[in-house]
Design an enzyme around this catalytic site. Sequence first.
Site, PDB file in Angstrom:
ATOM      1  N   HIS A   1       4.820   0.367   7.112  1.00  0.00           N
ATOM      2  CA  HIS A   1       4.749   1.645   6.397  1.00  0.00           C
ATOM      3  C   HIS A   1       3.311   1.969   5.977  1.00  0.00           C
ATOM      4  O   HIS A   1       2.781   3.038   6.309  1.00  0.00           O
ATOM      5  CB  HIS A   1       5.660   1.575   5.163  1.00  0.00           C
ATOM      6  CG  HIS A   1       5.678   2.813   4.334  1.00  0.00           C
ATOM      7  ND1 HIS A   1       6.650   3.779   4.456  1.00  0.00           N
ATOM      8  CD2 HIS A   1       4.839   3.257   3.356  1.00  0.00           C
ATOM      9  CE1 HIS A   1       6.400   4.762   3.595  1.00  0.00           C
ATOM     10  NE2 HIS A   1       5.304   4.469   2.911  1.00  0.00           N
ATOM     11  N   GLU A   2       2.683   1.043   5.286  1.00  0.00           N
ATOM     12  CA  GLU A   2       1.302   1.289   4.838  1.00  0.00           C
ATOM     13  C   GLU A   2       0.372   1.384   6.054  1.00  0.00           C
ATOM     14  O   GLU A   2      -0.581   2.158   6.051  1.00  0.00           O
ATOM     15  CB  GLU A   2       0.823   0.201   3.876  1.00  0.00           C
ATOM     16  CG  GLU A   2       1.661   0.034   2.600  1.00  0.00           C
ATOM     17  CD  GLU A   2       1.857   1.309   1.797  1.00  0.00           C
ATOM     18  OE1 GLU A   2       0.981   2.200   1.865  1.00  0.00           O
ATOM     19  OE2 GLU A   2       2.907   1.441   1.130  1.00  0.00           O
TER      20      GLU A   2
ATOM     21  N   HIS B   1       0.351   4.939   7.142  1.00  0.00           N
ATOM     22  CA  HIS B   1      -0.554   5.740   6.287  1.00  0.00           C
ATOM     23  C   HIS B   1      -2.011   5.480   6.689  1.00  0.00           C
ATOM     24  O   HIS B   1      -2.817   6.401   6.789  1.00  0.00           O
ATOM     25  CB  HIS B   1      -0.390   5.317   4.814  1.00  0.00           C
ATOM     26  CG  HIS B   1       0.792   5.917   4.120  1.00  0.00           C
ATOM     27  ND1 HIS B   1       1.008   7.268   4.053  1.00  0.00           N
ATOM     28  CD2 HIS B   1       1.821   5.342   3.427  1.00  0.00           C
ATOM     29  CE1 HIS B   1       2.122   7.512   3.350  1.00  0.00           C
ATOM     30  NE2 HIS B   1       2.633   6.354   2.963  1.00  0.00           N
TER      31      HIS B   1
ATOM     32  N   GLU C   1       3.350  11.099   4.562  1.00  0.00           N
ATOM     33  CA  GLU C   1       4.565  10.278   4.566  1.00  0.00           C
ATOM     34  C   GLU C   1       5.216  10.287   5.959  1.00  0.00           C
ATOM     35  O   GLU C   1       5.853   9.319   6.356  1.00  0.00           O
ATOM     36  CB  GLU C   1       5.531  10.800   3.504  1.00  0.00           C
ATOM     37  CG  GLU C   1       6.657   9.862   3.146  1.00  0.00           C
ATOM     38  CD  GLU C   1       6.246   8.614   2.359  1.00  0.00           C
ATOM     39  OE1 GLU C   1       5.082   8.521   1.931  1.00  0.00           O
ATOM     40  OE2 GLU C   1       7.112   7.731   2.216  1.00  0.00           O
TER      41      GLU C   1
END
Lengths: 503, 503
Positions: free
Chosen positions: B267-268, B271, B297
């Site tokens: 997830h990070e 980003h 997001e």
Amino acid sequence: MIANKSTQELYSSFTEKMEQIADVRNAMAVLGWDQETYLPEKGAPLRGQQLTTLSTIAHELFTATELGDTLQELRSRADLTPTQRKNVELSQEDYEKNKKYPASFVADLSQTTNLCYHTWLKARRANDYAEFEPMLARMIQLKKQETHILGFEGHPYNALLNEFEKGATTTMLDTVFDAVKTALTPLLRQIEERPQVNKDFLHLHYERNKQWELGIALLKEMGYDMEAGRQDVSEHPFTTSFNPQDVRVTTRIDEKDFGNMTWSCIHEGGHALYEQGLPMGQYGLPCGEAASLGIHESQSRLWENNVGRSLDFWQHHYPRVQQIFPDNLQQVPLDSFYKGINQVQPSLIRTEADELTYHFHVMIRYEIEKGLLEGTYTTKDLQQVWNRYYLDYLHVHVPNDTQGILQDIHWSHGSFGYFPTYSLGSFYAAQFFTAAQQQLPGLSQQIAGGQYTALLAWLREQIHQYGRFYTSNELCEKVTGNKLDFQYFLRYATEKYKGIYGF
Amino acid sequence: MIANKSTQELYSSFTEKMEQIADVRNAMAVLGWDQETYLPEKGAPLRGQQLTTLSTIAHELFTATELGDTLQELRSRADLTPTQRKNVELSQEDYEKNKKYPASFVADLSQTTNLCYHTWLKARRANDYAEFEPMLARMIQLKKQETHILGFEGHPYNALLNEFEKGATTTMLDTVFDAVKTALTPLLRQIEERPQVNKDFLHLHYERNKQWELGIALLKEMGYDMEAGRQDVSEHPFTTSFNPQDVRVTTRIDEKDFGNMTWSCIHEGGHALYEQGLPMGQYGLPCGEAASLGIHESQSRLWENNVGRSLDFWQHHYPRVQQIFPDNLQQVPLDSFYKGINQVQPSLIRTEADELTYHFHVMIRYEIEKGLLEGTYTTKDLQQVWNRYYLDYLHVHVPNDTQGILQDIHWSHGSFGYFPTYSLGSFYAAQFFTAAQQQLPGLSQQIAGGQYTALLAWLREQIHQYGRFYTSNELCEKVTGNKLDFQYFLRYATEKYKGIYGF
């Protein structure tokens, strides 16, 4: 308008501005710390720009007319406490000094410093002083200009010395380094005539993790508050502070050198204890800052050498260290260990020098810096001058520029007048430690028992709590009853090496 | 005076000022990163003050009249490139918005936020919403005031939404969340009627160091540039960027939960790939910033879910993971692993929710925020409202406030209008990923082979390179040919869970 305000109001407005400036400078310190510890490679260029921006902002804030007016008005008020008055006086001094620099000079110096640093990096890699020389010449030119901007009495070098050690002069340093030359030279020769002590055991394999744990343990036992600081790894060990509640140290670990990590930890720990001991209520103000670089260095040297290389200190710690590294040290008795860690051996690299020959390295740089500023030397002579000094004073032959004149970063940064504070630090340390021994009965036994509470409390009370309230001269006299006197170091060194080398 | 300057000159002066502001903000980001990763405990109070000072400076720089005048003049120039024009327009918009806030309001909000946050911490520890309620009420009052400061069309909540997702309105979100309610509810019920899949094997003991190494390996394979970033550990995982060449991620490791570290890394990483892909030449300018929180997001969710929870992805990675944790996973076939990591199970905590029920959590917060702003709810009702919503939508009974209304930090920070961007991100992600599948032949096979180069290049070209040049709406239409459409997510979810739960 300003004249109608109460002293209380004015002083609050002054401290508020100073805290704001400190916040910006401490933010820079955080960015600097990150740069040396965790910054990814590609992040470097913009980090440089971010630091420049913050530095410009801090400079603008600290040259704002409103701050100057507030300081001016506060100077005329009678109802300031002594600490408040000192804060106002020193801030005004700093303010006036800042105002002296024309913006064009600041920009020129900043640009030249950047170029000079990168040229130095290249020249050192290429092992070629000639590549560095023209940039160094340009830097010297600017530094000469700076002495005129700042103004000075006596020698122009005094202007630069004052940036790092307020009140230091060539007159004072000539006396100190004459003593180094005339007193330490025969001591060194005496040592050289004796059989050399062995330190090979310090260069066996010392496992990284175990060294790391030992370093942390030593810091904690010295009294370094780990909840108000931390240790990380960097290429060159350093201490940095963002306020007395966040004072960080770094170390480096060489698995082939027990000494590298150990005494860098104790050294930086000494710096850090000073910073953690500065008064929190004076954040952003002169009385919340270290007295001078020399006094700062006195704290690191006192812990590193007077405490950390003493037989007392290792009486307590050596058995544990033997347990951690039994293969390397089980067969080495304490006495041999103590002698090994105090081996005196003239060498090429300042940062690796022993406690005694170290001061010849500093003296050489002092002579050169003074000579450059007064015109006795030009940058074109320097390689030759450097090599001759090393031969004369230390009897070592400089094989190349990387291990010679290009070894230190300072000149490429424009830091002239900085080196002498290293020696001053050791000499203050010897003098302070003698005072501590006199004033703290049982200090030797305490150290031999791993107890430093009384010593730290004494340093806090005598030195740390005052910040810049006293100059280094005043502080030295207050703490020891005397001005800085090289004889304390000479006595300490003579006695120590007599014991170790048996002359 | 300004009218006589060339466009080139004016634009340079504009970018110089914007870079300076960015430098200050990025310095704040470094201090923020340090706060979450390495800051010693006692350093926290002054760190807060340092951040406030920098924030004040950034605000002053970004409301300076000279910048406003430059922007005004640049608006009238015809010879700007489209990117330059966009930078000027968006900066002027931001500038005007900043100018709207009275200094007294900024101070009040900052103070209330600080108080509100600490009250929330205490209330959460005490498990007592009543303790938090009065501060939350005060915060809502300020937020209502803010909607008037900013101005809005239609619903007052639009003013706050716009802070995070330009162009988002309650009309648009009502449509989206109506679809969530009417389409995802039956899907959830269908799943609940089928036998539950097993995921117990995810909660065996997964050794910390091995998890850490796996996380780093996944980030590198995704294309995250480790020379322009790094991973550290923090309590809550996050991504932060100081410029596209220094984009850092954090993770946390729970030895009893394989999923915690794994999908937080992916997830990070999503980003971070976005931030590393922003154009370096637009540093400090709108076209160098992320389009919106929703688009940000979308990048993390696309990697985390559409890629990182797909069967394709684990076809490549699972054999290695089995090798790393043989005791836990050797007996678990790929198919069972895939089903386990996609288990749907209504629960209390948003951040631990699965890909499907997650949106009910967001919807509940959306309904409440809207209701608070229009006056349908007051803070006094909220505990009851919260618990009823959880019962109605997720069929879960909220046992206490810590696991209920006090679980999220956002409201205590004054972040109203933020939550919806989490769902928008997933819905954009589904729509973008569908477009990628159509435009990149063989994407599925590439992912099954551990190859993400084409996907990343596509994201870079379609999305990252534009920064804020397009709004999220415009970007979505440009990339996918359609406005944001919930049906993409619905199709993705239906197909996925059909396969997993076999209905």
